[in-house]
Structures are given as C-alpha cells and as structure tokens.
Design an enzyme around this catalytic site. Structure first.
Site, PDB file in Angstrom:
ATOM      1  N   ASP A   1       0.849  -1.208   0.000  1.00  8.82           N
ATOM      2  CA  ASP A   1       0.000   0.000   0.000  1.00  8.82           C
ATOM      3  C   ASP A   1       0.878   1.249   0.000  1.00  8.82           C
ATOM      4  O   ASP A   1       0.626   2.207   0.720  1.00  8.82           O
ATOM      5  CB  ASP A   1      -0.931  -0.015   1.223  1.00  8.82           C
TER       6      ASP A   1
ATOM      7  N   LYS B   1       2.170   4.716  -0.949  1.00  3.92           N
ATOM      8  CA  LYS B   1       1.521   5.911  -1.518  1.00  3.92           C
ATOM      9  C   LYS B   1       2.052   7.115  -0.767  1.00  3.92           C
ATOM     10  O   LYS B   1       2.597   6.962   0.345  1.00  3.92           O
ATOM     11  CB  LYS B   1      -0.001   5.801  -1.379  1.00  3.92           C
TER      12      LYS B   1
ATOM     13  N   ASN C   1       1.718   7.372   2.926  1.00  2.00           N
ATOM     14  CA  ASN C   1       2.460   6.430   3.786  1.00  2.00           C
ATOM     15  C   ASN C   1       3.958   6.655   3.737  1.00  2.00           C
ATOM     16  O   ASN C   1       4.726   5.871   4.286  1.00  2.00           O
ATOM     17  CB  ASN C   1       2.190   4.977   3.340  1.00  2.00           C
TER      18      ASN C   1
ATOM     19  N   THR D   1      -4.848   1.122  -1.864  1.00  2.00           N
ATOM     20  CA  THR D   1      -5.580   2.361  -2.144  1.00  2.00           C
ATOM     21  C   THR D   1      -5.765   2.475  -3.655  1.00  2.00           C
ATOM     22  O   THR D   1      -4.805   2.291  -4.404  1.00  2.00           O
ATOM     23  CB  THR D   1      -4.757   3.548  -1.614  1.00  2.00           C
TER      24      THR D   1
ATOM     25  N   ASP E   1       3.045   2.432   7.964  1.00  2.00           N
ATOM     26  CA  ASP E   1       1.773   1.730   7.738  1.00  2.00           C
ATOM     27  C   ASP E   1       1.965   0.337   7.142  1.00  2.00           C
ATOM     28  O   ASP E   1       1.677   0.097   5.974  1.00  2.00           O
ATOM     29  CB  ASP E   1       0.849   2.560   6.841  1.00  2.00           C
TER      30      ASP E   1
END
Ligand code: SVQ
Length: 313
Positions: free
Chosen positions: A157, A159, A162, A199, A175
């Site tokens: 994840d 992004k 994070n 996401t 995260d």
C-alpha cells in the site's frame, strides 16, 4: 540472585535470569512512561499521538488502537502483521517500532516521530517536484523497497500518504498493517500474497485481476508515485474507484506536456501490466537494473541516507 560462578564452557544459559521487574533498564514500558501531546493523525483503526518519554525526554509517535474496534472490524490479523513486520525492519527509510504495550482498552505502538509529516502534503503544497528532488525521493523509496523485499516483506500500500518525512526531510515508510510477509525471501521465488486491496489510485493490475500481489506490486506503486511527484497528480484517477480500477487494468494514462523524457521512460517501464516484465522485478538483479536506469544517473546509492535532502522549491 548470587552472581553466577564462571562457567568453563562460557555458555550463559546457566546465568540465572533476572526478572524484568528487578532490572529497571528492561522494564516493559507503559502509558505512564510517556507524556502524551497532540494528535498527529487519525486512521480508520488507529490514532497517532505525539508523546515524550518521561525518563529519556525522547519524542515518539504513539499509534493507539482500540481493541473493541479492532475486534468488531475483524482487523486483529492486521494488528499482528503490523507488529511482526515492523519488528523485523531496521532501515533508515522505514519507521522504527521501539516498544509495544497494551492496557485494558488499547494497544500501543511506540514509533519514530517523522516531524515533517506526509510526502503528500508537500506534493499538494508545491504542486510538483523538479527532477532533482523527484530523483532524490524516488531513490530513497527504491532503497526502502529493496530492503523490505530483502526481508521478504511486500508493503502493498505504498503511496505519498504512507511516505513520511523526518526532520532532515529524509523519508520514513510507514503503515505496515497491510504488508505481506512472504515465506521465501530468496531471489525470484516470489510468492503471491492474497486478499486485501490497497488504495485505489496505487493498486496494481495483478491485485485487481488475480487478487494477489507480489514484490513487483510495490514497483507499480513506485511508478505511480514518480508520475505524481512530477505531474502533481496520480496517473490513474477516475471519478470513482471502479473507474480508477478500469483505467489501471486498461493502462489508460497519458503524460502531461513537459513531462521530462527520462522520467517518462522510467514510468513507462514501471507501469507495465505484466508484473514480471516490470522494471525492478526479478529479485536483486531486477532492482540493480532499476537503479541503473538513466533517470537515477548521478545517484550515489551507498550514501543517499547521509546525503542532505535537496531543498524543495
Ligand atoms: O504480539 C505481541 O507482542 C503481544 C502478545 C500479547 C498480546 O496480548 N498482544 C495483544 C494481542 C491483541 C491483538 C489485537 C487485539 Cl484487538 C487485542 C489483543 C500482543 C500485542 C501487544 C501490544 C501491542 C500489539 C500486540 Cl500484537
């Protein structure tokens, strides 16, 4: 206990273990060891609060999870994944987990406090990064991904929300609740990690089509992040999640005018539908090829963690 008699074999399993409660230095930390400050962020399953260790005066970010909520939302598995993956990580580009403890209602993760917050905030504030800044941050992200994968961990994840920034404007990836620990960490034996979708804007086509991610999924996210640093927006953004997913699996994206050609070439080699053809995939060899891409020309890979961050203009 009496001091142990020297043991000829030198092994120390004869040494009587001193109960933690008797030795102040390794006592389990608890809520009362910290002065809690302002809330740094609220997630759907956690709140992150700044806190100072009353003894050392060191500043931390403490992630607090309410047990009742975690159990109700069936996220206990993710809590254990986050704890176990973070415990394995020891790298300048990854947020460090110092202690964990719990009380009646909550779980506590004592983490690095990355003072400059999320990379996303800077993308929004500046609109876009120049090539020098994009290259510096892309290189730090590649270095963090290389380390995670060497530990058999896929983030899944990645992004700009994070990717936090510390007081020196160096990155700290955070995260790991949705990370995946692969059984095998040897090169090329990429297992497929199942379930969970990241996401929308950064999720890889293989996760959408086969419901399974692999190490290469983190390189897809890297391509989206590099595109966003330069263009100021992610490459795949539909009016809703379904439209975004459709653009991803059909590779529907275009480069804005003025997108630097060397960056365009790199993004085109990362945003490849087939994960095994994506630049960076294929273990150590794959990552070495990624690091050699002309976009990273001039990057001193062995010193990026002690090189001053370029000023964000
Ligand atoms: O894995 C560990 O280190 C311990 C082991 C003992 C323990 O009870 N916990 C908490 C387990 C747990 C996980 C989720 C919920 Cl909702 C409640 C309890 C674990 C724990 C304690 C503090 C913070 C996180 C975790 Cl996973």
């Amino acid at each position: 206990p009496s001091s142990p008699s020297p043991n000829p074999q030198g092994d120390n399993n004869q040494t009587p273990r001193i109960p933690a409660s008797h030795s102040p230095s390794i006592r389990k930390k608890g809520v009362n060891d910290f002065d809690f400050g302002k809330t740094l962020g609220e997630g759907s399953y956690s709140t992150v609060v700044s806190a100072i260790d009353r003894t050392s005066r060191r500043e931390y970010a403490i992630k607090i999870l309410e047990k009742k909520h975690i159990i109700k939302e069936k996220k206990v598995k993710y809590v254990n994944i986050e704890k176990n993956t973070l415990n394995k990580m020891n790298h300048p580009g990854i947020v460090r987990l110092y202690y964990t403890f719990q009380d009646q209602n909550s779980l506590y993760f004592v983490l690095d406090h990355a003072k400059n917050g999320e990379l996303l905030t800077f993308i929004k504030k500046l609109g876009s990064f120049d090539l020098i800044c994009t290259r510096f941050y892309a290189a730090q992200i590649v270095s963090a991904i290389e380390y995670m994968h060497s530990q058999g961990v896929i983030h899944r994840d990645l992004k700009p929300e994070n990717i936090l920034l510390d007081e020196n404007m160096h990155i700290k990836v955070t995260d790991f609740g949705t990370a995946k620990m692969l059984e095998s960490t040897e090169d090329g034996e990429d297992d497929r990690a199942n379930s969970f979708v990241g996401t929308a804007e950064y999720v890889s086509p293989e996760l959408l089509k086969e419901k399974s991610a692999c190490k290469s999924s983190d390189f897809w996210a890297l391509g989206c992040i590099i595109y966003q640093l330069i263009a100021g927006r992610p490459p795949f953004k539909g009016s809703n999640e379904y439209m975004t997913f459709q653009r991803i699996v059909n590779l529907e994206y275009t480069f804005p005018e003025g997108f630097p050609p060397v960056a365009k070439d790199l993004v085109q080699k990362l945003l490849v539908l087939n994960p095994s053809e994506r630049l960076g995939s294929g273990g150590k060899v794959g990552i070495a090829k990624l690091k050699k891409h002309p976009f990273f020309e001039g990057t001193d890979w062995d010193n990026i963690w002690n090189t001053p961050a370029p000023r964000l203009l």
